[in-house]
Design a protein around this motif. Structure first.
Motif, mmCIF file in Angstrom:
data_model
loop_
_atom_site.group_PDB
_atom_site.id
_atom_site.type_symbol
_atom_site.label_atom_id
_atom_site.label_comp_id
_atom_site.label_asym_id
_atom_site.label_seq_id
_atom_site.Cartn_x
_atom_site.Cartn_y
_atom_site.Cartn_z
ATOM 1 N N GLU A 1 12.150 -28.200 -18.439
ATOM 2 C CA GLU A 1 11.010 -29.115 -18.464
ATOM 3 C C GLU A 1 9.686 -28.366 -18.388
ATOM 4 O O GLU A 1 8.716 -28.721 -19.052
ATOM 5 C CB GLU A 1 11.118 -30.143 -17.347
ATOM 6 N N SER A 2 9.619 -27.333 -17.577
ATOM 7 C CA SER A 2 8.405 -26.526 -17.504
ATOM 8 C C SER A 2 8.171 -25.789 -18.818
ATOM 9 O O SER A 2 7.040 -25.696 -19.307
ATOM 10 C CB SER A 2 8.489 -25.523 -16.349
ATOM 11 N N ALA A 3 9.239 -25.265 -19.408
ATOM 12 C CA ALA A 3 9.118 -24.582 -20.688
ATOM 13 C C ALA A 3 8.628 -25.539 -21.761
ATOM 14 O O ALA A 3 7.756 -25.197 -22.581
ATOM 15 C CB ALA A 3 10.462 -23.979 -21.092
ATOM 16 N N ARG A 4 9.155 -26.752 -21.773
ATOM 17 C CA ARG A 4 8.723 -27.748 -22.753
ATOM 18 C C ARG A 4 7.255 -28.098 -22.579
ATOM 19 O O ARG A 4 6.528 -28.299 -23.556
ATOM 20 C CB ARG A 4 9.584 -29.001 -22.613
ATOM 21 N N SER A 5 6.813 -28.175 -21.339
ATOM 22 C CA SER A 5 5.418 -28.509 -21.088
ATOM 23 C C SER A 5 4.496 -27.385 -21.562
ATOM 24 O O SER A 5 3.498 -27.619 -22.253
ATOM 25 C CB SER A 5 5.207 -28.778 -19.598
ATOM 26 N N TYR A 6 4.821 -26.157 -21.204
ATOM 27 C CA TYR A 6 4.010 -25.013 -21.624
ATOM 28 C C TYR A 6 3.985 -24.857 -23.147
ATOM 29 O O TYR A 6 2.975 -24.458 -23.731
ATOM 30 C CB TYR A 6 4.539 -23.728 -21.000
ATOM 31 N N LEU A 7 5.096 -25.172 -23.795
ATOM 32 C CA LEU A 7 5.210 -24.939 -25.235
ATOM 33 C C LEU A 7 4.954 -26.179 -26.087
ATOM 34 O O LEU A 7 5.013 -26.120 -27.310
ATOM 35 C CB LEU A 7 6.598 -24.370 -25.540
ATOM 36 N N GLY A 8 4.666 -27.316 -25.441
ATOM 37 C CA GLY A 8 4.275 -28.514 -26.174
ATOM 38 C C GLY A 8 5.389 -29.241 -26.881
ATOM 39 O O GLY A 8 5.162 -29.903 -27.902
ATOM 40 N N SER A 9 6.602 -29.190 -26.351
ATOM 41 C CA SER A 9 7.731 -29.863 -26.992
ATOM 42 C C SER A 9 7.659 -31.380 -26.800
ATOM 43 O O SER A 9 7.348 -31.863 -25.712
ATOM 44 C CB SER A 9 9.049 -29.358 -26.392
ATOM 45 N N ILE A 10 8.016 -32.125 -27.841
ATOM 46 C CA ILE A 10 8.037 -33.582 -27.731
ATOM 47 C C ILE A 10 9.251 -34.065 -26.943
ATOM 48 O O ILE A 10 9.352 -35.249 -26.607
ATOM 49 C CB ILE A 10 8.042 -34.270 -29.119
ATOM 50 N N GLU A 11 10.181 -33.168 -26.635
ATOM 51 C CA GLU A 11 11.372 -33.561 -25.886
ATOM 52 C C GLU A 11 11.131 -33.601 -24.380
ATOM 53 O O GLU A 11 11.967 -34.098 -23.628
ATOM 54 C CB GLU A 11 12.521 -32.589 -26.178
ATOM 55 N N GLY A 12 9.999 -33.079 -23.915
ATOM 56 C CA GLY A 12 9.716 -33.051 -22.486
ATOM 57 C C GLY A 12 9.212 -34.375 -21.963
ATOM 58 O O GLY A 12 8.914 -35.300 -22.727
ATOM 59 N N TYR A 13 9.090 -34.478 -20.646
ATOM 60 C CA TYR A 13 8.622 -35.711 -20.016
ATOM 61 C C TYR A 13 7.261 -36.154 -20.548
ATOM 62 O O TYR A 13 6.994 -37.340 -20.701
ATOM 63 C CB TYR A 13 8.518 -35.525 -18.501
ATOM 64 N N MET A 14 6.380 -35.197 -20.823
ATOM 65 C CA MET A 14 5.026 -35.536 -21.270
ATOM 66 C C MET A 14 4.912 -35.583 -22.783
ATOM 67 O O MET A 14 3.829 -35.771 -23.330
ATOM 68 C CB MET A 14 4.006 -34.544 -20.694
ATOM 69 N N ARG A 15 6.036 -35.349 -23.460
ATOM 70 C CA ARG A 15 6.100 -35.447 -24.926
ATOM 71 C C ARG A 15 5.079 -34.549 -25.628
ATOM 72 O O ARG A 15 4.562 -34.885 -26.684
ATOM 73 C CB ARG A 15 5.925 -36.907 -25.358
ATOM 74 N N GLY A 16 4.742 -33.432 -25.014
ATOM 75 C CA GLY A 16 3.816 -32.485 -25.629
ATOM 76 C C GLY A 16 2.365 -32.873 -25.498
ATOM 77 O O GLY A 16 1.494 -32.234 -26.094
ATOM 78 N N ARG A 17 2.062 -33.918 -24.699
ATOM 79 C CA ARG A 17 0.679 -34.421 -24.597
ATOM 80 C C ARG A 17 -0.143 -33.684 -23.546
ATOM 81 O O ARG A 17 -1.338 -33.833 -23.476
ATOM 82 C CB ARG A 17 0.672 -35.917 -24.253
ATOM 83 N N ASP A 18 0.512 -32.959 -22.672
ATOM 84 C CA ASP A 18 -0.212 -32.176 -21.677
ATOM 85 C C ASP A 18 0.505 -30.846 -21.545
ATOM 86 O O ASP A 18 1.709 -30.752 -21.793
ATOM 87 C CB ASP A 18 -0.257 -32.902 -20.329
ATOM 88 N N SER A 19 -0.219 -29.832 -21.158
ATOM 89 C CA SER A 19 0.375 -28.499 -21.146
ATOM 90 C C SER A 19 0.487 -27.959 -19.730
ATOM 91 O O SER A 19 0.116 -28.603 -18.763
ATOM 92 C CB SER A 19 -0.489 -27.545 -21.988
ATOM 93 N N ASN A 20 0.991 -26.754 -19.635
ATOM 94 C CA ASN A 20 1.110 -26.040 -18.373
ATOM 95 C C ASN A 20 2.021 -26.786 -17.404
ATOM 96 O O ASN A 20 3.109 -27.188 -17.760
ATOM 97 C CB ASN A 20 -0.280 -25.776 -17.785
ATOM 98 N N ILE A 21 1.555 -27.002 -16.188
ATOM 99 C CA ILE A 21 2.418 -27.611 -15.175
ATOM 100 C C ILE A 21 2.071 -29.065 -14.923
ATOM 101 O O ILE A 21 2.515 -29.652 -13.956
ATOM 102 C CB ILE A 21 2.335 -26.807 -13.855
ATOM 103 N N HIS A 22 1.299 -29.679 -15.790
ATOM 104 C CA HIS A 22 0.908 -31.076 -15.581
ATOM 105 C C HIS A 22 1.971 -32.033 -16.089
ATOM 106 O O HIS A 22 1.720 -32.868 -16.948
ATOM 107 C CB HIS A 22 -0.444 -31.350 -16.243
ATOM 108 N N TRP A 23 3.164 -31.908 -15.569
ATOM 109 C CA TRP A 23 4.226 -32.808 -15.974
ATOM 110 C C TRP A 23 4.919 -33.340 -14.733
ATOM 111 O O TRP A 23 4.876 -32.751 -13.660
ATOM 112 C CB TRP A 23 5.237 -32.105 -16.883
ATOM 113 N N GLY A 24 5.543 -34.481 -14.908
ATOM 114 C CA GLY A 24 6.278 -35.079 -13.810
ATOM 115 C C GLY A 24 7.173 -36.180 -14.328
ATOM 116 O O GLY A 24 7.163 -36.503 -15.511
ATOM 117 N N ASN A 25 7.934 -36.754 -13.428
ATOM 118 C CA ASN A 25 8.824 -37.859 -13.763
ATOM 119 C C ASN A 25 8.774 -38.845 -12.600
ATOM 120 O O ASN A 25 9.604 -38.783 -11.688
ATOM 121 C CB ASN A 25 10.241 -37.341 -13.989
ATOM 122 N N PRO A 26 7.805 -39.755 -12.600
ATOM 123 C CA PRO A 26 7.648 -40.687 -11.475
ATOM 124 C C PRO A 26 8.899 -41.498 -11.187
ATOM 125 O O PRO A 26 9.107 -41.925 -10.050
ATOM 126 C CB PRO A 26 6.489 -41.588 -11.923
#
Length: 322
Positions: free
Chosen positions: A78-103
């Protein structure tokens, strides 16, 4: 405690392997924006998250708590997806770095504005109270610099007045970006916690066993209904604020004082001495984590980035427990 120590240490190994990989990708021009490493913070993060239950408790890591995310049960994918902008991550590539989460599982996505997450976690724990849910705890991460922010005061005041089961972990890495403690606040961080009427704890955040025991004590107290807990964990950020920063403002004598206090090395030594891990296991974990990071980062690199023409994406998620 032995099982918690093993899980926390393995999370630290995984986080260090991931940090090493994304640092290399950033320097190779494969990651854009900022890269923020957790070197010096790993024991604090892993030792707090290992006592939480994903899907029931609330965990609010921020930019240096990769070891906590691993101990919480999230894959570094999930961190890799966020840093690399993957649409498969929780944030769908809309935010980068560590700004991801799953409420939906109790992990809110971080807000960069310092102090803003204090009220978010307070609100999540208030929601549990309104729904009659007990026995849950929220762990909130802030830094020494964040304790001087107005939003932090407002959120802490609510947590203290309402006696919410929140553990506020203040990672004192001695610098708010480049501003040293002596220019950040008067008095001490422990005095700040007492000023809110919080139960206060302090530990050497580079000492794995001490940190593990302190976090277990604070989290157990909050879970048992003893009110909010304030933990000051002292360490040194053993890198720049981000990979764009050479940390030249940290005095050489301070770096030298922490040269043999790398939390990962200290944890390895302590857990081996306790007989809770063997040398063979430790080496196998090193190899396993390095290979797993390589595999998952490669997977994220192959995944697509956002295309607004063919996506249906929502910025919020909902879970009836919250």
């Amino acid at each position: 405690m032995q099982e918690a120590a093993r899980r926390a240490y393995k999370a630290m190994v995984m986080a260090r392997a991931f940090d090493t990989k994304i640092s290399a990708l950033y320097k190779a021009g494969k990651i854009f924006g900022g890269v923020f490493l957790g070197r010096g913070h790993e024991a604090i993060a892993a030792c707090e998250a290992v006592f939480l239950t994903r899907g029931k408790d609330v965990y609010n890591p921020f930019i240096r708590e990769q070891a906590g995310r691993c101990a919480w049960g999230e894959s570094v994918l999930e961190s890799a997806r966020s840093y690399l902008g993957s649409i498969e991550g929780y944030m769908r590539g809309r935010d980068s770095n560590i700004h991801w989460g799953n409420p939906a599982v109790g992990h809110p996505a971080p807000i960069s504005h310092l102090g803003a997450m204090v009220s978010v976690v307070a609100g999540m724990m208030m929601a549990k109270r309104f729904k009659g849910i007990s026995g849950r705890v929220g762990v909130l991460n802030i830094g020494d610099g964040t304790t001087s922010v107005g939003a932090t005061h407002e959120g802490l005041n609510l947590i203290a007045v309402e006696k919410l089961p929140v553990v506020i972990v203040v990672t004192n890495n001695q610098f708010a970006y480049s501003t040293p403690n002596c220019q950040e606040f008067a008095g001490s961080l422990m005095e700040r916690g007492r000023g809110y009427g919080l139960a206060c704890h302090e530990c050497d955040g580079t000492d794995f066993m001490e940190t593990l025991a302190t976090m277990e004590r604070a989290i157990s107290a909050a879970r048992a209904g003893e009110g909010p807990q304030w933990v000051v964990a002292n360490t040194l950020r053993m890198c720049g604020h981000g990979e764009h920063d050479d940390a030249a403002y940290i005095p050489e004598e301070l770096k030298a004082a922490y040269a043999d206090r790398d939390p990962l090395a200290v944890a390895r030594r302590q857990i081996l001495e306790a007989g809770w891990l063997t040398e063979e296991e430790a080496q196998a974990w090193d190899d396993e984590c390095r290979d797993e990071v390589q595999r998952l980062v490669a997977q994220a690199q192959r995944e697509k980035t956002p295309n607004p023409a063919d996506e249906d994406w929502k910025a919020t998620s909902w879970n009836p427990e919250y």
